[in-house]
Design a protein around this motif. Structure first.
Motif, PDB file in Angstrom:
ATOM      1  N   ALA A  95       9.254   7.797  -6.946  1.00 47.62           N
ATOM      2  CA  ALA A  95       9.364   8.856  -7.950  1.00 47.62           C
ATOM      3  C   ALA A  95       9.298   8.289  -9.365  1.00 47.62           C
ATOM      4  N   ARG A  96       9.785   7.066  -9.543  1.00 47.92           N
ATOM      5  CA  ARG A  96       9.786   6.469 -10.875  1.00 47.92           C
ATOM      6  C   ARG A  96       8.545   5.633 -11.169  1.00 47.92           C
ATOM      7  N   ASP A  97       7.692   5.433 -10.152  1.00 47.88           N
ATOM      8  CA  ASP A  97       6.538   4.540 -10.303  1.00 47.88           C
ATOM      9  C   ASP A  97       5.330   5.293 -10.864  1.00 47.88           C
ATOM     10  N   PRO A  98       4.755   4.819 -11.969  1.00 47.41           N
ATOM     11  CA  PRO A  98       3.573   5.514 -12.504  1.00 47.41           C
ATOM     12  C   PRO A  98       2.405   5.542 -11.513  1.00 47.41           C
ATOM     13  N   HIS A  99       2.387   4.626 -10.541  1.00 46.32           N
ATOM     14  CA  HIS A  99       1.319   4.629  -9.537  1.00 46.32           C
ATOM     15  C   HIS A  99       1.719   5.394  -8.279  1.00 46.32           C
ATOM     16  N   GLY A 145       3.879   4.888  -6.126  1.00 39.91           N
ATOM     17  CA  GLY A 145       4.150   4.045  -4.963  1.00 39.91           C
ATOM     18  C   GLY A 145       2.910   3.407  -4.369  1.00 39.91           C
ATOM     19  N   VAL A 146       1.739   3.691  -4.934  1.00 46.24           N
ATOM     20  CA  VAL A 146       0.523   3.084  -4.394  1.00 46.24           C
ATOM     21  C   VAL A 146       0.421   1.661  -4.913  1.00 46.24           C
ATOM     22  N   GLU A 147       0.380   0.713  -3.995  1.00 44.59           N
ATOM     23  CA  GLU A 147       0.371  -0.685  -4.410  1.00 44.59           C
ATOM     24  C   GLU A 147      -0.959  -1.053  -5.065  1.00 44.59           C
ATOM     25  N   GLN A 148      -0.878  -1.843  -6.115  1.00 45.74           N
ATOM     26  CA  GLN A 148      -2.078  -2.230  -6.865  1.00 45.74           C
ATOM     27  C   GLN A 148      -2.675  -3.489  -6.232  1.00 45.74           C
ATOM     28  N   LEU A 149      -3.092  -3.329  -4.981  1.00 47.49           N
ATOM     29  CA  LEU A 149      -3.533  -4.492  -4.204  1.00 47.49           C
ATOM     30  C   LEU A 149      -4.848  -5.078  -4.709  1.00 47.49           C
ATOM     31  N   HIS A 150      -5.623  -4.292  -5.446  1.00 50.45           N
ATOM     32  CA  HIS A 150      -6.959  -4.761  -5.826  1.00 50.45           C
ATOM     33  C   HIS A 150      -7.098  -4.997  -7.320  1.00 50.45           C
ATOM     34  N   ALA A 151      -5.965  -5.105  -7.990  1.00 54.91           N
ATOM     35  CA  ALA A 151      -6.007  -5.300  -9.442  1.00 54.91           C
ATOM     36  C   ALA A 151      -6.847  -6.529  -9.777  1.00 54.91           C
ATOM     37  N   GLY A 152      -7.651  -6.408 -10.827  1.00 54.22           N
ATOM     38  CA  GLY A 152      -8.462  -7.550 -11.248  1.00 54.22           C
ATOM     39  C   GLY A 152      -9.801  -7.624 -10.545  1.00 54.22           C
ATOM     40  N   LEU A 162      10.962  14.371   6.399  1.00 53.22           N
ATOM     41  CA  LEU A 162      10.163  14.614   5.201  1.00 53.22           C
ATOM     42  C   LEU A 162      10.109  13.357   4.321  1.00 53.22           C
ATOM     43  N   VAL A 163      11.246  12.715   4.133  1.00 53.70           N
ATOM     44  CA  VAL A 163      11.276  11.482   3.329  1.00 53.70           C
ATOM     45  C   VAL A 163      10.357  10.441   3.965  1.00 53.70           C
ATOM     46  N   ARG A 164      10.494  10.288   5.274  1.00 52.98           N
ATOM     47  CA  ARG A 164       9.710   9.292   6.001  1.00 52.98           C
ATOM     48  C   ARG A 164       8.213   9.515   5.792  1.00 52.98           C
ATOM     49  N   ARG A 165       7.796  10.762   5.865  1.00 54.10           N
ATOM     50  CA  ARG A 165       6.375  11.092   5.714  1.00 54.10           C
ATOM     51  C   ARG A 165       5.914  10.805   4.287  1.00 54.10           C
ATOM     52  N   LEU A 166       6.772  11.115   3.314  1.00 47.72           N
ATOM     53  CA  LEU A 166       6.396  10.865   1.915  1.00 47.72           C
ATOM     54  C   LEU A 166       6.122   9.382   1.673  1.00 47.72           C
ATOM     55  N   LEU A 167       6.849   8.532   2.398  1.00 49.13           N
ATOM     56  CA  LEU A 167       6.694   7.088   2.180  1.00 49.13           C
ATOM     57  C   LEU A 167       5.363   6.559   2.712  1.00 49.13           C
ATOM     58  N   ASP A 168       4.655   7.369   3.488  1.00 47.78           N
ATOM     59  CA  ASP A 168       3.372   6.901   4.041  1.00 47.78           C
ATOM     60  C   ASP A 168       2.194   7.140   3.095  1.00 47.78           C
ATOM     61  N   PHE A 169       2.467   7.741   1.952  1.00 46.62           N
ATOM     62  CA  PHE A 169       1.367   8.074   1.032  1.00 46.62           C
ATOM     63  C   PHE A 169       0.545   6.852   0.645  1.00 46.62           C
ATOM     64  N   SER A 170       1.221   5.784   0.262  1.00 47.78           N
ATOM     65  CA  SER A 170       0.524   4.579  -0.188  1.00 47.78           C
ATOM     66  C   SER A 170      -0.431   4.062   0.886  1.00 47.78           C
ATOM     67  N   ALA A 171       0.050   4.051   2.134  1.00 49.75           N
ATOM     68  CA  ALA A 171      -0.785   3.536   3.228  1.00 49.75           C
ATOM     69  C   ALA A 171      -2.025   4.406   3.417  1.00 49.75           C
ATOM     70  N   ALA A 172      -1.867   5.725   3.254  1.00 48.49           N
ATOM     71  CA  ALA A 172      -3.018   6.621   3.433  1.00 48.49           C
ATOM     72  C   ALA A 172      -4.070   6.351   2.350  1.00 48.49           C
ATOM     73  N   VAL A 173      -3.607   6.148   1.127  1.00 49.33           N
ATOM     74  CA  VAL A 173      -4.543   5.885   0.025  1.00 49.33           C
ATOM     75  C   VAL A 173      -5.262   4.555   0.256  1.00 49.33           C
ATOM     76  N   GLU A 174      -4.505   3.560   0.694  1.00 52.60           N
ATOM     77  CA  GLU A 174      -5.105   2.250   0.938  1.00 52.60           C
ATOM     78  C   GLU A 174      -6.137   2.329   2.083  1.00 52.60           C
ATOM     79  N   THR A 175      -5.853   3.139   3.083  1.00 55.46           N
ATOM     80  CA  THR A 175      -6.815   3.292   4.182  1.00 55.46           C
ATOM     81  C   THR A 175      -8.132   3.874   3.664  1.00 55.46           C
ATOM     82  N   VAL A 176      -8.039   4.839   2.771  1.00 50.26           N
ATOM     83  CA  VAL A 176      -9.270   5.413   2.208  1.00 50.26           C
ATOM     84  C   VAL A 176     -10.041   4.346   1.424  1.00 50.26           C
TER      85      VAL A 176
END
Ligand code: ARG
Length: 609
Positions: free
Chosen positions: A114-118, A120-127, A529-543
């Motif tokens: 909730a506090r992360d500007p991204h 919660g999506v990890e910036q795995l490909h920065a640079g 519901l909390v558990r499902r919300l935490l999977d957002f980052s993984a879904a974005v990374e899969t795409v």
């Protein structure tokens, strides 16, 4: 057991930490055994009964370590069981370890997101840089439905790549150079209808081009010229010596002049490009699609002659019956890069384009969002590019075709030429009108302005989501009723799920109800519901990894389903104040995730509908 543990920041950090502990436990027991990785993977559990995370490496490690899987699982279990994020862990089946995380940790992770500007999506490909080549319609032709998939998928990929940290270059590789311009110049000078051109420039250019084709054919017939059937309207046959009609001869002469830089012809060509781009830009504005660069094929023209010479010198290309080709291992045909008449082709331009992109951006990946029919083309181009020394990942992001209902109600892949496929703009108008009618029926309280906005957001969203929610390799049967339906995996369903969340928040605000700044998990429904919300980052990374946006649609659709069950399982506005405040905050996170997730697909959400 180490007591050093600070609470990990995120779910993936916790996974990594537990995975390292488990690997360490195995290495302690079997020192420096090559089969043991430095970190065991903790994967999301496939069912809630199996906990939150699962380790299944023990099954694979059993053989190399000469152990029973369940014995290894026991070692893994003991190594992680007293970690503060672990509520319990159990050995299951032949040797899985099921890990249940503490409610407190899950709530903590959601707070971090909730506090992360991204989000919660990890910036795995920065640079790193990725080039996405999409839309890329052809000048002097309407952007028809064939380009819509490229535009929509490409735009979604662009947004998702940026979300995982990539520097993204979105390039619209306009088809603004080719043999058709000779014909168009001749037709324009002979038959232009000024008024029609002012009204609908692309329509008039299409008419002129078609008139050229029919008139030229008539000339050939009346002169009784024998000639092979042409592969496509855009390609002149190579038969330089053969007898040609006066019209075709004129077109070839104009094309040659254009390519040699004749001022008058360049001016006309520029005009075709300008009016076409102005039309395309209207469509892009409607769709909310933008690009970083629009070089177009013409930009590379000056490089083509020298490039072909270099490829000949390097032995990558060779002469073949007057033409120049590059042989491609495993492909049914070589790539033609210079015709016998000296002209260059689509593929030549693509090679020059790769060269420039490598030089300018050093990308890690270059993606071409283009339909399946161009598979061979890209196979050839990528092969030659690799020989030229291009070492980045070149990916043809192909997609199936879109089928429409014909008069008899059967789905058919039509063609714009036959006139049974709507043009992109007509298609968008149709969706917006349908959405307006549906919105009016559903919510009589919406003002005219609100109604228009809802219709736009829902209509365009429905077209995009209908495309993005299917695995792109599939053909799509386009059914407007289904795309706009409020039930099923559709944009309106997702948008409605969002609008409902917002309406609850508004109601709470008007009644002065407090919202917490974190969630306290006390019910299974909240935990789910909390558990499902935490999977957002993984879904974005899969795409980002697969370049298949439907994975994100699936995630969001599932999340919308979980929240819809949530309303049936626990009260929100009617709950006692502490639980209510916590649930209001939780629902705000769901709204936020839906909105952000849809925005990564290029889809907006209405505040009410
Ligand atoms: N203009 C082409 C067409 O409409 C698509 C270009 C795709 N991009 C590329 N670099 N070849 O078929």
């Amino acid at each position: 057991m180490s007591s050093s543990t600070v609470m990990p920041m995120s779910l993936s950090a916790a996974c990594a930490e537990l995975g390292r502990r488990a690997a360490q436990a195995l290495s302690d027991k079997f020192p420096s055994h090559a089969a043991i990785p430095t970190e065991l993977s903790l994967l999301p559990a496939s069912k809630p009964e199996f906990g939150d995370l699962q380790v299944n490496s023990c099954l694979q490690l059993a053989k190399p370590l000469g152990q029973k899987p369940r014995d290894l699982a026991q070692l893994v279990l003991s190594s992680i069981i007293d970690h503060p994020v672990v509520a319990k862990a159990e050995i299951a089946g032949p040797g899985y370890v099921n890990v249940f995380l503490t409610d407190g940790f899950l709530a903590h992770c959601l707070g971090q997101i909730a506090r992360d500007p991204h989000h919660g999506v990890e910036q795995l490909h920065a640079g790193k840089c990725v080039v996405v080549d999409y839309s890329s319609p052809n000048i002097a032709k309407p952007m028809h439905i064939g380009h819509i998939r490229s535009t929509i998928i490409g735009d979604a990929l662009r947004r998702v790549f940026a979300a995982v940290g990539y520097r993204v270059i979105a390039d619209n590789h306009l088809g603004d150079w080719g043999t058709q311009f000779g014909k168009l110049i001749v037709a324009y000078r002979l038959w232009l209808d000024e008024a029609a051109f002012a009204r609908d420039p692309i329509g008039e250019l299409v008419r002129l081009y078609q008139k050229f084709v029919t008139d030229e054919k008539q000339q050939a017939d009346s002169l009784k010229l024998q000639r092979p059937a042409q592969a496509s309207d855009d390609e002149d046959d190579d038969d330089v010596g053969a007898q040609v009609t006066p019209l075709l001869a004129a077109a070839r002469a104009e094309l040659a002049k254009l390519q040699q830089g004749d001022e008058e012809n360049l001016r006309l060509w520029k005009r075709f490009v300008t009016v076409s781009l102005a039309e395309f830009d209207k469509t892009y504005a409607r769709l909310g699609v933008t690009f970083d660069t629009v070089y177009g094929e013409s930009h590379y023209h000056p490089r083509l002659a020298s490039l072909v010479e270099e490829l000949l010198q390097k032995g990558i290309a060779e002469q073949s019956r007057g033409a120049v080709v590059c042989n491609v291992d495993g492909a049914p045909a070589p790539l033609l890069i210079r015709k016998a008449d000296g002209s260059f082709l689509y593929g030549t331009t693509d090679l020059a384009t790769i060269e420039q992109r490598m030089r300018d951006y050093q990308p890690e990946r270059v993606l071409y969002v283009v339909g399946i029919p161009q598979q061979l083309h890209f196979q050839q181009v990528f092969f030659v590019a690799r020989k030229m020394g291009c070492d980045c990942s070149l990916e043809h992001i192909s997609f199936g075709s879109m089928r429409f209902k014909d008069k008899d109600g059967n789905y058919a892949t039509g063609s714009t030429r036959k006139g049974n496929v709507p043009l992109l703009d007509e298609f968008l108008d149709m969706a917006t009108e349908h959405a307006a009618a549906a919105a009016k029926q559903k919510n009589a309280e919406l003002s005219e302005a609100e109604l228009a906005e809802v219709a736009r957001v829902v209509g365009i969203g429905a077209i995009k989501y209908n495309d993005l929610s299917r695995d792109r390799s599939q053909d799509i049967n386009f059914d407007i009723e289904k795309a706009l339906s409020l039930e099923g995996n559709t944009a309106p369903y997702m948008q409605y799920a969002y609008a409902r969340l917002r309406s609850i928040a508004r109601k709470a605000a008007t009644e002065g109800m407090a919202t917490a700044d974190a969630v306290t998990i006390s019910e299974p429904a909240e935990r789910r519901l909390v558990r499902r919300l935490l999977d957002f980052s993984a879904a974005v990374e899969t795409v980002a990894r697969t370049a298949r946006p439907h994975h994100l649609c699936e995630y969001l659709f599932d999340l919308a389903g979980v929240v819809s069950n949530f309303y049936n399982e626990v009260p929100v506005l009617k709950a006692e104040p502490t639980a209510r405040a916590s649930r209001l905050w939780l629902l705000a996170q769901v709204a936020q995730t839906l909105r952000h997730g849809l925005s990564l697909l290029g889809i907006a959400v209405p505040e009410r509908m």
